[in-house]
Write a protein that holds these residues in place. Sequence first.
Motif, PDB file in Angstrom:
ATOM      1  N   SER A 518       0.858  -1.181   0.000  1.00 30.98           N
ATOM      2  CA  SER A 518       0.000   0.000   0.000  1.00 30.98           C
ATOM      3  C   SER A 518       0.891   1.227   0.000  1.00 30.98           C
ATOM      4  O   SER A 518       2.012   1.191   0.526  1.00 30.98           O
ATOM      5  CB  SER A 518      -0.900   0.004   1.242  1.00 30.98           C
ATOM      6  OG  SER A 518      -1.629   1.220   1.324  1.00 30.98           O
ATOM      7  N   ILE A 519       0.392   2.319  -0.620  1.00 30.29           N
ATOM      8  CA  ILE A 519       1.131   3.577  -0.513  1.00 30.29           C
ATOM      9  C   ILE A 519       0.603   4.421   0.628  1.00 30.29           C
ATOM     10  O   ILE A 519       1.172   5.462   0.955  1.00 30.29           O
ATOM     11  CB  ILE A 519       1.062   4.404  -1.815  1.00 30.29           C
ATOM     12  CG1 ILE A 519      -0.347   4.949  -2.037  1.00 30.29           C
ATOM     13  CG2 ILE A 519       1.564   3.616  -3.000  1.00 30.29           C
ATOM     14  CD1 ILE A 519      -0.395   6.074  -3.042  1.00 30.29           C
ATOM     15  N   ARG A 520      -0.516   4.000   1.226  1.00 20.35           N
ATOM     16  CA  ARG A 520      -1.075   4.753   2.343  1.00 20.35           C
ATOM     17  C   ARG A 520      -0.196   4.535   3.564  1.00 20.35           C
ATOM     18  O   ARG A 520       0.188   3.411   3.874  1.00 20.35           O
ATOM     19  CB  ARG A 520      -2.501   4.302   2.641  1.00 20.35           C
ATOM     20  CG  ARG A 520      -3.440   4.390   1.454  1.00 20.35           C
ATOM     21  CD  ARG A 520      -4.778   3.815   1.838  1.00 20.35           C
ATOM     22  NE  ARG A 520      -5.605   3.554   0.674  1.00 20.35           N
ATOM     23  CZ  ARG A 520      -6.517   4.393   0.208  1.00 20.35           C
ATOM     24  NH1 ARG A 520      -6.698   5.553   0.780  1.00 20.35           N
ATOM     25  NH2 ARG A 520      -7.244   4.071  -0.843  1.00 20.35           N
ATOM     26  N   GLN A 521       0.073   5.601   4.295  1.00 21.53           N
ATOM     27  CA  GLN A 521       0.916   5.519   5.469  1.00 21.53           C
ATOM     28  C   GLN A 521       0.075   5.770   6.706  1.00 21.53           C
ATOM     29  O   GLN A 521      -0.605   6.794   6.807  1.00 21.53           O
ATOM     30  CB  GLN A 521       2.048   6.546   5.404  1.00 21.53           C
ATOM     31  CG  GLN A 521       3.022   6.280   4.250  1.00 21.53           C
ATOM     32  CD  GLN A 521       4.081   7.349   4.170  1.00 21.53           C
ATOM     33  OE1 GLN A 521       3.816   8.506   4.408  1.00 21.53           O
ATOM     34  NE2 GLN A 521       5.290   6.938   3.849  1.00 21.53           N
ATOM     35  N   ALA A 522       0.116   4.851   7.656  1.00 27.17           N
ATOM     36  CA  ALA A 522      -0.617   5.046   8.908  1.00 27.17           C
ATOM     37  C   ALA A 522       0.063   6.133   9.715  1.00 27.17           C
ATOM     38  O   ALA A 522       1.264   6.074   9.958  1.00 27.17           O
ATOM     39  CB  ALA A 522      -0.631   3.742   9.704  1.00 27.17           C
ATOM     40  N   PRO A 523      -0.674   7.147  10.202  1.00 24.70           N
ATOM     41  CA  PRO A 523      -0.050   8.254  10.914  1.00 24.70           C
ATOM     42  C   PRO A 523       0.727   7.829  12.148  1.00 24.70           C
ATOM     43  O   PRO A 523       1.697   8.455  12.516  1.00 24.70           O
ATOM     44  CB  PRO A 523      -1.245   9.148  11.287  1.00 24.70           C
ATOM     45  CG  PRO A 523      -2.300   8.811  10.275  1.00 24.70           C
ATOM     46  CD  PRO A 523      -2.110   7.375   9.991  1.00 24.70           C
TER      47      PRO A 523
END
Length: 698
Positions: A518-523
Amino acid sequence: MKKAMMLAATIASIAAPASSMAAPRGLPVGPCINMGNSLEPPTETEWGGHRIADSDFANIASAGFKTIRLPVRWDSHAGKEAPYTIDPAFLARVQHLVGAAQAAGLNVILDSHNFESMHSDPLGSAPRFAGIWKQIGVAFADQPAKTLWFELENEPHDKFTNANLLEALSPALAAVRATNPDRPVIIGGEFWSGIDSLKTLKLPDDPHVYPTFHYYEPFDFTHQGATWVDPVPPLGRTYGSADDAARLVRDVQKIRDYAARTGLLPFMGETGAHTTVPPDQRVQYHAAVTKAFAPLGVGMCTWAYTNTFPFYDSEKKAWLPGMRGAIGLPDPTSAPSPAAAPPASAGERQATPELQALDDSLPGTLINDPSALNWATFGAIMKSRIVKSADIPGGGAAMQFALQSLGVAAYDAGANVPIRTALRTKGDYVAAFWARTVKSDAPDGKGRIGVRFQQNVAPYAGFGDTVLTVGSEWQLYEVPATANRDVPKGQAVLGLQLAGARQTIEIGQVIIVEGAKSIRQAPHTAAPAPDPELPPQLAGKGTLLNDPANREWLLYGDKQAARATTTNVYGRVATLLTVGAAGANVFDAGAAVPLRDAIAKGDRLRIAVLARTVSASTPDGQGKLAVRVQQNAAPYDGFADNMLTVGPNWRLYQIGTTASLALAAGTGQLALHTAGAAQAIEIGPVYVLREAGQAAGK
């Protein structure tokens, strides 16, 4: 050399006239050249162009040209209210130039260019457009129809389509016919009058109306490095491959088919290659296009004489070597020698700081160029074009695909996004892109995109097959996959299969990453990506006076809550400003963005704010964001007061202004006032630029 020979051989095979084609009706345009960037800017020479002199027409005629096309921006020189009077001095200037060209023995195509409201609101603008053409018709009614032709409007696009073209242009044509009953009138079709617009172009029932098209194919070659295109096509694309030759074969056949179907022969109103293309490649391109289309009798107007894509150097007073010979005119100059091959591999863009910064901000490794939209498309049932808007997330541009019919299989039409590396067995990959459905005939009204990592040669082996259901709002989609095979470098693509529905769908810039799911990064596990210094819409527009990555804004107002968020704009940082109730003054709550550099009185500035409204207690549900450049201490004097109406989708709002007071370095700020309503507005990067061409403090 081998490529050039291959292209020449293919051109020879398509140059033979078709014996079955009856002689179609067309204008005797002959060799033609555009007087570009002269009268179509808002004011003459505003874009740095060469002012047309009477001697230019003698120079053009002596070179062997038969016709000139004169683009004119009538829109900027006529009243906004009826009777829409054209500025007499400007009309006299145009009349003089038309007369001078005719005196030199040239035909003249008098064109309306950049009539912007006709493209954004064609039917609403039709009365004013017709009123202006009525005056043009009267002014030139006594000119011979054999040497002066009218072109109603250049390159219809945006909301100006073949579906409303006749309705929008009919009042103007009627106004012309009242005084010019038999003068040739030229009409081009939608999508910037590209060659494919001819398939659905409907002309009025008028024996003196003629079709036109423009030819800048392949666009990533002819417009490479063109800064006004968003995104800018990368440098280094060469011309002369087998694919280029095959494109010419297909495009010439489109003209044959059109002529056979309609009995009309369209002329090529514009063609050319940007000056960022090496001179020898420009010569090769013009020669190939001329050899392909000229045998059909297609007249061709090259873009342009001296200002953009030039044939003539007005400073040196000399024709550029080889250019006239390339289009079949006598040419005593020698064509330039081929330039050295570009350092990048064919089809591969060299790394840029922007791409490196994006790569650094992503999990895994970036293996494609997200800024490039010049994807290979396939399928005769589909039309495609680039669309641009600040509302498009992730870069402000997307590819629009319009499917004319449902395919037998989803892969009957689509696009291939090039991947710059090999794909490796057991490797983790993820592709992410924004998409939305404009319309769809599917029962649920949603679009369908088949996504597949694959080899772009037979047997087209691949993996990760996924079908996405796409709604009407922009949304970020991700397709993760683990490779079950190797795909060699140069053959790896992300396939987008679009024939699963009769639909119009838009797909934004694509990010493909190796080594991540995934390219989404968990904060809570990773820091958000740094904001890019400048988005494509602002590249080259000026010098930054603030740091867009600095989120240490001064927040003020007891009715406001604020928190930093990681937005869905490819993981970029935003600040969510929430106001519980509208204030007595719009400045009762907000944020102040520090400006690091000095501003001098008279500086031209450009302010850009990326923002969207999460919720708002306004009648239309849109947020209210007031923007102001000001001192960061009492008495808070400032300028550039603007109230932005912020919609629910991400958009880069831009404001141009001139500084009315000076601010020393470290004493200025951009105020973002949010107390105009009870609302929640999310604000991404903010940019304050001193516009290009000014020294600091000038």
